[in-house]
Design an enzyme around this catalytic site. Structure first.
Site, PDB file in Angstrom:
ATOM      1  N   GLU A 122       9.784 -29.220  35.278  1.00 21.36           N
ATOM      2  CA  GLU A 122      10.524 -27.645  35.200  1.00 21.36           C
ATOM      3  C   GLU A 122      11.787 -27.565  34.836  1.00 21.36           C
ATOM      4  OE1 GLU A 122       9.670 -25.884  39.193  1.00 21.36           O
ATOM      5  OE2 GLU A 122       7.679 -26.722  39.198  1.00 21.36           O
ATOM      6  N   GLU A 149      -1.269 -30.168  39.015  1.00 22.37           N
ATOM      7  CA  GLU A 149      -1.169 -29.588  40.348  1.00 22.37           C
ATOM      8  C   GLU A 149      -2.131 -28.391  40.557  1.00 22.37           C
ATOM      9  OE1 GLU A 149       2.880 -28.605  41.151  1.00 22.37           O
ATOM     10  OE2 GLU A 149       3.752 -30.347  40.425  1.00 22.37           O
ATOM     11  N   ASN A 163       6.530 -32.482  33.345  1.00 22.26           N
ATOM     12  CA  ASN A 163       5.779 -31.606  34.080  1.00 22.26           C
ATOM     13  C   ASN A 163       6.033 -30.186  34.358  1.00 22.26           C
ATOM     14  OD1 ASN A 163       3.189 -31.743  35.971  1.00 22.26           O
ATOM     15  ND2 ASN A 163       4.731 -31.218  37.253  1.00 22.26           N
ATOM     16  N   ASP A 208      -4.460 -25.656  41.821  1.00 25.81           N
ATOM     17  CA  ASP A 208      -5.018 -24.772  42.765  1.00 25.81           C
ATOM     18  C   ASP A 208      -5.251 -23.449  42.356  1.00 25.81           C
ATOM     19  OD1 ASP A 208      -1.813 -25.195  44.418  1.00 25.81           O
ATOM     20  OD2 ASP A 208      -2.164 -23.807  42.837  1.00 25.81           O
ATOM     21  N   HIS A 222      -1.382 -23.931  38.358  1.00 29.12           N
ATOM     22  CA  HIS A 222      -1.267 -23.121  39.538  1.00 29.12           C
ATOM     23  C   HIS A 222      -1.736 -21.851  39.419  1.00 29.12           C
ATOM     24  CE1 HIS A 222       0.636 -26.043  42.182  1.00 29.12           C
ATOM     25  NE2 HIS A 222       1.894 -26.198  41.302  1.00 29.12           N
TER      26      HIS A 222
END
Ligand code: G3I
Length: 425
Positions: A152, A262, A195, A264, A231
């Site tokens: 990030e 990651e 990432n 979800d 996400h």
């Protein structure tokens, strides 16, 4: 009332039956090239939740530490190291034959106070950064397959501006180059990733991140892969899915490995059965996209049970983002992933890389696929996910015109083990 009791009895039998029938986990159904991973959280280290470790070991063949490899955990004070949890993670992965991905060497969060408030100079900060990277990567050399070097680093602004983190403010924009170079020198065998979130689909941020990473590579910086965090919010529509595919293809064609790192898919309250079924559709579509592109190396969830997820605490009004419920029961999302994987034909092991020309055959339109197939000179056949040969250039007439959108295996004769997934969209 009587009907309800029968329904509850049926549900109970269903859940017992299904949980017992999942002797084989998702990892056993995955093709060789793609791992299914989960972030391993604090519950693992507490050690009092045996189901947590049981389900993790049964279902996943990759793990990543949710927090335990961040600066505040590994180096809580300058030069004071605590590897106890990281060592436990490495041992768990080793016992269970799991691939290990490291998270994270440089981020603006998860930093100890001594670093954030140290008022270090540029050269001091570079020295601290190098020492941290050297210490961590040399300790675990050979244990990790890949690592998030920087996480990030770019703003959500469309102009690709750098996030004004302590790293940027103290060292300058070249802190990314330094981090990747230090990491590569510390462990040349490690696959080094950048990432980020909101770079999974075509947008101004993914445009600028791709540009910045390409510029880094042109400077000789070893950036091997990109982590798309994933996400997402429930209900990934077709337009969004197409944008995910196109973005994935452009990073893949630029030579990056990709991790959905990651994943979800959070549900806006209240969670209903209908929303859980939609979540299942979303997860299965995301997995299909990953299966269709050889550049994707990992499909990793950020946790795996709703009992432990960062979502409700971070996104008020959202919850139930993972594939097992709070009692470790498989949700429709879990069953949807299984359903996709059970349609995949498992080619003989020992797959070997096909010619680079073949690798391009991914994510094509029917016309592109037909054109590409007609250019192939070696004997080949195209099989569907049930292993049935659909078309082959050894047959005449070759009904290539009938090729429909779908996920296929392109197999060059004589190289049965090598194959490339051909997604005709
Ligand atoms: O362990 C302490 C506990 O002792 C203390 O009582 C409690 C209250 O302060 O804090 C606990 O630590 C928390 C830790 O999670 C473990 O639960 C930290 O405060 C909290 O900041 C930390 O949040 C993590 C966050 O990253 C920041 O590091 C989340 O669990 C984790 O899911 C999240 O993961 C990030 C990825 O690393 C990068 N991508 C985005 C993703 C979601 O934000």
């Amino acid at each position: 009332m009587h009907t309800n009791k029968i329904w509850l009895l049926f549900l109970g039998i269903f859940f017992i039956a299904t949980s017992m029938s999942y002797a084989q986990g998702l990892k056993d159904l995955m093709p060789e090239r793609l791992t299914i991973g989960a972030a391993l959280g604090a519950a693992y280290y507490a050690g009092n939740d045996t189901l947590y470790r049981q389900v993790l070991a049964r279902e996943f063949n990759e793990v990543v530490a949710e927090n335990e490899l961040k600066w505040y955990q590994l180096q809580p004070l300058p030069g004071v190291w605590d590897f106890s949890k990281a060592d436990s993670l490495v041992a768990f992965a080793g016992r269970n034959g799991m691939r290990l991905h490291g998270h994270v060497l440089v981020w603006h969060q998860g930093l100890p106070n001594w670093l954030q408030q140290g008022n270090f100079t540029r050269s001091q900060m570079l020295g601290l950064l190098k020492t941290h990277i050297d210490t961590v990567l040399k300790r675990y050399r050979g244990s990790f397959a890949s690592f998030d070097v920087v996480n990030e680093a770019f703003d959500d602004q469309p102009n690709g501006s750098y996030r004004r983190s302590i790293w940027f403010n103290t060292i300058g924009r070249d802190y990314l180059d330094s981090a990747f170079v230090y990491a590569h020198r510390a462990d040349p065998s490690l696959k080094l990733y950048y990432n980020d979130y909101n770079i999974e689909w075509i947008n101004a941020k993914s445009d600028s991140v791709r540009l910045r990473l390409n510029q880094m590579r042109q400077r000789g910086v070893p950036v091997h892969g990109v982590g798309f965090q994933g996400h997402f919010i429930l209900n990934l529509n077709n337009g969004f899915l197409n944008s995910l595919r196109q973005n994935l293809n452009r990073f893949a064609q630029a030579g990056y490995e990709i991790r959905y790192s990651e994943v979800d898919i959070r549900i806006p309250a209240p969670t209903t059965q209908a929303k859980l079924l939609t979540q299942g559709r979303d997860y299965s579509n995301l997995l299909r996209i990953s299966l269709a592109n050889n550049a994707v190396k990992s499909f990793t969830l950020w946790g795996f049970t709703d009992r432990y997820s960062w979502i409700p605490g971070f996104f008020s009004g959202f919850d139930d983002a993972l594939i097992f419920d709070r009692n470790y029961q498989p949700k429709p999302a879990y069953d949807s992933l299984r359903a996709v994987l059970q349609t995949i034909t498992h080619l003989p092991t020992g797959q070997h890389e096909l010619s680079s020309a073949t690798k391009k055959a991914i994510g094509l339109t029917p016309l592109q696929a037909k054109t590409w197939l007609s250019q192939q000179t070696k004997p080949w056949r195209l099989v569907n996910l049930q292993g049935k040969t659909i078309v082959s250039n050894q047959k005449t007439p070759n009904p290539i015109e009938t090729l429909k959108p779908g996920l296929y295996w392109f197999i060059e004769e004589g190289r049965e083990g090598g194959a490339v997934r051909l997604l005709v969209e």
